[in-house]
Enzyme design. Sequence first.
Site, PDB file in Angstrom:
ATOM      1  N   ARG A  56      -7.302  16.083  -3.572  1.00 13.98           N
ATOM      2  CA  ARG A  56      -8.198  15.101  -2.913  1.00 13.98           C
ATOM      3  C   ARG A  56      -9.326  15.786  -2.160  1.00 13.98           C
ATOM      4  NH1 ARG A  56      -5.795  11.555  -5.877  1.00 13.98           N
ATOM      5  NH2 ARG A  56      -3.689  10.977  -5.282  1.00 13.98           N
ATOM      6  N   GLU A  70      -3.063  16.931  -1.176  1.00 20.47           N
ATOM      7  CA  GLU A  70      -4.314  17.162  -0.439  1.00 20.47           C
ATOM      8  C   GLU A  70      -5.307  17.995  -1.256  1.00 20.47           C
ATOM      9  OE1 GLU A  70      -1.354  17.078   0.869  1.00 20.47           O
ATOM     10  OE2 GLU A  70      -1.422  16.139   2.839  1.00 20.47           O
ATOM     11  N   LEU A  94      -5.995   6.691   2.385  1.00 22.77           N
ATOM     12  CA  LEU A  94      -7.228   7.337   1.917  1.00 22.77           C
ATOM     13  C   LEU A  94      -8.453   6.432   2.073  1.00 22.77           C
ATOM     14  CD1 LEU A  94      -5.709   9.062  -1.246  1.00 22.77           C
ATOM     15  CD2 LEU A  94      -6.457  10.188   0.858  1.00 22.77           C
ATOM     16  N   GLY A 126      -3.098  17.438   7.797  1.00 23.64           N
ATOM     17  CA  GLY A 126      -3.574  17.274   9.175  1.00 23.64           C
ATOM     18  C   GLY A 126      -2.515  16.716  10.110  1.00 23.64           C
ATOM     19  N   GLU A 169       4.705  14.955   5.929  1.00 22.94           N
ATOM     20  CA  GLU A 169       4.514  15.460   7.300  1.00 22.94           C
ATOM     21  C   GLU A 169       5.353  14.648   8.292  1.00 22.94           C
ATOM     22  OE1 GLU A 169       0.043  15.355   7.153  1.00 22.94           O
ATOM     23  OE2 GLU A 169       0.311  17.479   7.652  1.00 22.94           O
ATOM     24  N   LEU A 174      -1.460   9.718   4.057  1.00 20.56           N
ATOM     25  CA  LEU A 174      -2.667   9.223   4.723  1.00 20.56           C
ATOM     26  C   LEU A 174      -3.279   8.051   3.959  1.00 20.56           C
ATOM     27  CD1 LEU A 174      -5.065   9.762   6.777  1.00 20.56           C
ATOM     28  CD2 LEU A 174      -6.034  11.187   4.966  1.00 20.56           C
ATOM     29  N   LYS A 192       0.848  -1.211   0.000  1.00 15.65           N
ATOM     30  CA  LYS A 192       0.000   0.000   0.000  1.00 15.65           C
ATOM     31  C   LYS A 192       0.873   1.247   0.000  1.00 15.65           C
ATOM     32  CE  LYS A 192      -4.064  -1.998   0.166  1.00 15.65           C
ATOM     33  NZ  LYS A 192      -4.993  -1.925  -0.980  1.00 15.65           N
TER      34      LYS A 192
HETATM   35  C1  1HE Z   1      -3.065   3.699  -1.153  1.00 18.01           C
HETATM   36  C2  1HE Z   1      -2.483   4.978  -1.021  1.00 18.01           C
HETATM   37  C3  1HE Z   1      -3.033   5.844  -0.031  1.00 18.01           C
HETATM   38  C4  1HE Z   1      -1.438   3.944  -2.579  1.00 18.01           C
HETATM   39  N1  1HE Z   1      -4.072   5.388   0.712  1.00 18.01           N
HETATM   40  N2  1HE Z   1      -4.093   3.304  -0.398  1.00 18.01           N
HETATM   41  N3  1HE Z   1      -1.875  10.436  -0.645  1.00 18.01           N
HETATM   42  C5  1HE Z   1      -2.013  10.481  -1.980  1.00 18.01           C
HETATM   43  O1  1HE Z   1      -2.872  11.151  -2.518  1.00 18.01           O
HETATM   44  C6  1HE Z   1      -1.085   9.599  -2.770  1.00 18.01           C
HETATM   45  C7  1HE Z   1      -1.869   8.445  -3.380  1.00 18.01           C
HETATM   46  N4  1HE Z   1      -0.993   7.459  -3.971  1.00 18.01           N
HETATM   47  C8  1HE Z   1      -0.367   7.619  -5.177  1.00 18.01           C
HETATM   48  O2  1HE Z   1      -0.422   8.685  -5.793  1.00 18.01           O
HETATM   49  C9  1HE Z   1       0.377   6.456  -5.713  1.00 18.01           C
HETATM   50  O3  1HE Z   1      -0.088   5.279  -5.055  1.00 18.01           O
HETATM   51  C10 1HE Z   1       1.918   6.547  -5.539  1.00 18.01           C
HETATM   52  C11 1HE Z   1       2.456   7.627  -6.496  1.00 18.01           C
HETATM   53  C12 1HE Z   1       2.317   6.864  -4.111  1.00 18.01           C
HETATM   54  C13 1HE Z   1       2.555   5.173  -5.899  1.00 18.01           C
HETATM   55  O4  1HE Z   1       2.102   4.776  -7.210  1.00 18.01           O
HETATM   56  P1  1HE Z   1       2.240   3.235  -7.608  1.00 18.01           P
HETATM   57  O5  1HE Z   1       1.848   3.151  -9.078  1.00 18.01           O
HETATM   58  O6  1HE Z   1       3.571   2.714  -7.214  1.00 18.01           O
HETATM   59  O7  1HE Z   1       1.183   2.427  -6.701  1.00 18.01           O
HETATM   60  P2  1HE Z   1      -0.424   2.312  -6.854  1.00 18.01           P
HETATM   61  O8  1HE Z   1      -0.757   1.277  -7.897  1.00 18.01           O
HETATM   62  O9  1HE Z   1      -1.049   3.649  -7.045  1.00 18.01           O
HETATM   63  O10 1HE Z   1      -0.858   1.811  -5.420  1.00 18.01           O
HETATM   64  C14 1HE Z   1      -0.583   0.498  -4.959  1.00 18.01           C
HETATM   65  C15 1HE Z   1      -1.625   0.149  -3.924  1.00 18.01           C
HETATM   66  O11 1HE Z   1      -1.483   1.043  -2.809  1.00 18.01           O
HETATM   67  C16 1HE Z   1      -3.046   0.365  -4.426  1.00 18.01           C
HETATM   68  O12 1HE Z   1      -3.881  -0.573  -3.755  1.00 18.01           O
HETATM   69  P3  1HE Z   1      -4.370  -1.929  -4.473  1.00 18.01           P
HETATM   70  O13 1HE Z   1      -5.184  -2.631  -3.422  1.00 18.01           O
HETATM   71  O14 1HE Z   1      -5.132  -1.504  -5.688  1.00 18.01           O
HETATM   72  O15 1HE Z   1      -3.099  -2.680  -4.830  1.00 18.01           O
HETATM   73  C17 1HE Z   1      -3.386   1.756  -3.950  1.00 18.01           C
HETATM   74  O16 1HE Z   1      -4.775   1.965  -3.799  1.00 18.01           O
HETATM   75  C18 1HE Z   1      -2.694   1.752  -2.587  1.00 18.01           C
HETATM   76  N5  1HE Z   1      -2.390   3.087  -2.134  1.00 18.01           N
HETATM   77  N6  1HE Z   1      -1.491   5.088  -1.922  1.00 18.01           N
HETATM   78  C19 1HE Z   1      -4.566   4.162   0.526  1.00 18.01           C
HETATM   79  N7  1HE Z   1      -2.538   7.048   0.189  1.00 18.01           N
HETATM   80  C20 1HE Z   1      -2.965  13.653   8.230  1.00 18.01           C
HETATM   81  S1  1HE Z   1      -3.577  14.260   6.806  1.00 18.01           S
HETATM   82  C21 1HE Z   1      -2.541  13.749   5.532  1.00 18.01           C
HETATM   83  C22 1HE Z   1      -3.245  13.935   4.231  1.00 18.01           C
HETATM   84  C23 1HE Z   1      -2.604  13.162   3.139  1.00 18.01           C
HETATM   85  O17 1HE Z   1      -1.650  12.452   3.305  1.00 18.01           O
HETATM   86  S2  1HE Z   1      -3.308  13.383   1.596  1.00 18.01           S
HETATM   87  C24 1HE Z   1      -2.269  12.499   0.500  1.00 18.01           C
HETATM   88  C25 1HE Z   1      -2.736  11.101   0.291  1.00 18.01           C
END
Ligand code: 1HE
Length: 267
Positions: free
Chosen positions: A144, A141, A75, A149, A121, A73, A34
Amino acid sequence: MPASSDTNFGDLPPSLAAERRGAIAILRLSRPEKRNALDDGTVLGIESFFTRLPEGIKAVVVHGQGEHFSAGLDLSELTERDTAQGVEHSRMWHRAFQQIEFGKVPVVAVLHGAVVGGGLELAAAAHIRVAEKSAYYALPEGSRGIYVGGGASVRLPKLIGVSRMQDMMLTGHSYSADEGLAIGLSHYVVDVGAGLAKGIELAERIAQNAPLTNFAVMHVLPRIAESDPASGYLAESLMAAIAQGSDEAKARLKDFLEKRGTKVLRG
Ligand code: 1HE
């Protein structure tokens, strides 16, 4: 087992792994499938790890397993919370990361791949950041529909300024490892695969400092930097006097004067 080799890090969730190397503890984000997304269990585990460091640990290295440091986070948990729960959730992250920034020992974060959202963070709460060339920093963020946070509003402007953080959140501007070095997101950039060794080397150097000096750098310096100058000068004088009065300082100064101490090296 003597206390100084205690390897009991308490109960950690499966998304975290910890090991001890002498005076250094290494905490690994271990949910690569993940992308080391930070769910509640992981954040609580981070808080527990830093609150209950075994005796004799003098510095910590945090790094991530797999291709990315952290996707931030989790998500998939976000949809389940109402506003009041959202406040509590953010406060829980604050508590956990407070244990890093204002915990017992200095923390070195080793970064690679995605260092985004809550992952950034987490990195910002550490004292030293080592980035492998693959690292990139972003705050998705905005896209999204949420807001940071985990303390980014407080910690990131000190590193890169309000304006750059606004740009990252409004436009999705991401920074590469080299750019991150230039703007103050990290202190070191190293080749891919070389981050952990560099992080451990730095942590071992930190562990050799007098504990009172490390305490002052972690807890006193940031407070002075945010205080009015008159209070700051006063606090600095007091801290300087306390540090130089310690037996450890006296022994270290004597070592230098009697040609046993280390010299300052260039580079
Ligand atoms: C996740 C998450 C996640 C991956 N929560 N499941 N963060 C984001 O907006 C970043 C979201 N993630 C991405 O943009 C990409 O996953 C990455 C660029 C980090 C990596 O890409 P990649 O191609 O290597 O992986 P993937 O195919 O996108 O993800 C692999 C798996 O991880 C997939 O799950 P699967 O069950 O389909 O295999 C994704 O859904 C899962 N995954 N990232 C949940 N973030 C205290 S407030 C803080 C606020 C924030 O942090 S907002 C930013 C959130």
